[in-house]
Design an enzyme around this catalytic site. Structure first.
Site, PDB file in Angstrom:
ATOM      1  N   TYR A 104       0.641  -1.325  -0.147  1.00 28.58           N
ATOM      2  CA  TYR A 104      -0.094  -0.122   0.033  1.00 28.58           C
ATOM      3  C   TYR A 104       0.838   1.067  -0.072  1.00 28.58           C
ATOM      4  CZ  TYR A 104       0.857   0.041   5.177  1.00 28.58           C
ATOM      5  OH  TYR A 104       1.203   0.151   6.338  1.00 28.58           O
ATOM      6  N   VAL A 130       2.790   8.407   3.855  1.00 28.97           N
ATOM      7  CA  VAL A 130       2.032   7.240   3.776  1.00 28.97           C
ATOM      8  C   VAL A 130       1.707   6.776   5.281  1.00 28.97           C
ATOM      9  CG1 VAL A 130       1.392   4.882   3.139  1.00 28.97           C
ATOM     10  CG2 VAL A 130       2.728   6.503   1.668  1.00 28.97           C
ATOM     11  N   ASP A 131       2.623   6.280   5.854  1.00 30.91           N
ATOM     12  CA  ASP A 131       2.664   6.041   7.312  1.00 30.91           C
ATOM     13  C   ASP A 131       3.963   5.779   7.809  1.00 30.91           C
ATOM     14  OD1 ASP A 131       3.223   3.399   6.582  1.00 30.91           O
ATOM     15  OD2 ASP A 131       1.547   2.262   7.679  1.00 30.91           O
ATOM     16  N   HIS A 132       5.010   6.243   7.284  1.00 32.49           N
ATOM     17  CA  HIS A 132       6.347   6.365   7.418  1.00 32.49           C
ATOM     18  C   HIS A 132       6.743   7.614   8.007  1.00 32.49           C
ATOM     19  CE1 HIS A 132       6.028   8.494   4.133  1.00 32.49           C
ATOM     20  NE2 HIS A 132       7.144   8.279   3.603  1.00 32.49           N
TER      21      HIS A 132
END
Length: 182
Positions: A104, A130-132
């Site tokens: 994703y 993103v979620d990083h």
């Protein structure tokens, strides 16, 4: 009358495939920082030292984007159809729903890049993750009214119409962020 930059970015995010979109203030309450620091102190981060090192940045989003005022949070459902049965008809082990499709991160980074480019055209400075990135994405997602934090710590939501009427636990959303300042 033309739409505001907030409205235009919100609508673009939906048109690019986000299942839920909302804006939240870019402030992290002291109580949230204290809770996260306690979680780290209890060793719940599985030795991932970068989470400890990033605490000051997580606590203050302006360290990543000076003057940041708000956060555009994108929710993307993990409610994918199960993969087909393998040859022989036996599945061994369980695989998380988010792993049933291609990575994703690779799918969503182009969406954030398009949102960043549109923000720039609108005269808004933005930075997408993103979620990083070192941001408290679940806190911002709940602040944008996309859902609530469940016992697991994950953001839980029933906003996707295809899942609100089903008799199963609420679906999970992974948050994607776009920090914004004027």
């Amino acid at each position: 009358m033309s739409a505001s930059p907030h409205d235009r970015l919100h609508d673009l995010a939906l048109s690019l495939g986000a299942d839920a979109v909302g804006w939240a203030p870019a402030q992290v309450p002291r109580a949230a920082v204290d809770e996260y620091a306690g979680w780290l102190a209890a060793g719940r981060h599985a030795g991932m030292g970068y989470l400890e090192r990033q605490l000051p940045v997580r606590a203050d989003p302006s360290q990543r984007l000076s003057g940041v005022q708000s956060v555009l949070v994108l929710g993307v459902s993990h409610a994918f159809a199960p993969p087909p049965m393998p040859e022989g008809g036996v599945r061994v082990g369980r695989v998380a729903r988010y792993a049933w499709t291609p990575d994703y991160h690779d799918q969503l980074q182009p969406v954030l890049s398009q949102l960043e480019a549109e923000a720039a055209r609108l005269g808004v400075q933005a930075r997408g993750y993103v979620d990083h990135g070192p941001v408290m994405e679940r806190l911002f997602a709940s602040g944008a009214f996309l859902g609530w934090r469940g016992k697991s710590g994950m953001l839980v939501s029933t906003r996707s119409e295809e899942h609100t009427s089903e008799l199963q636990s609420p679906m999970y959303l992974v948050c994607r962020l776009l920090l914004e300042k004027k």
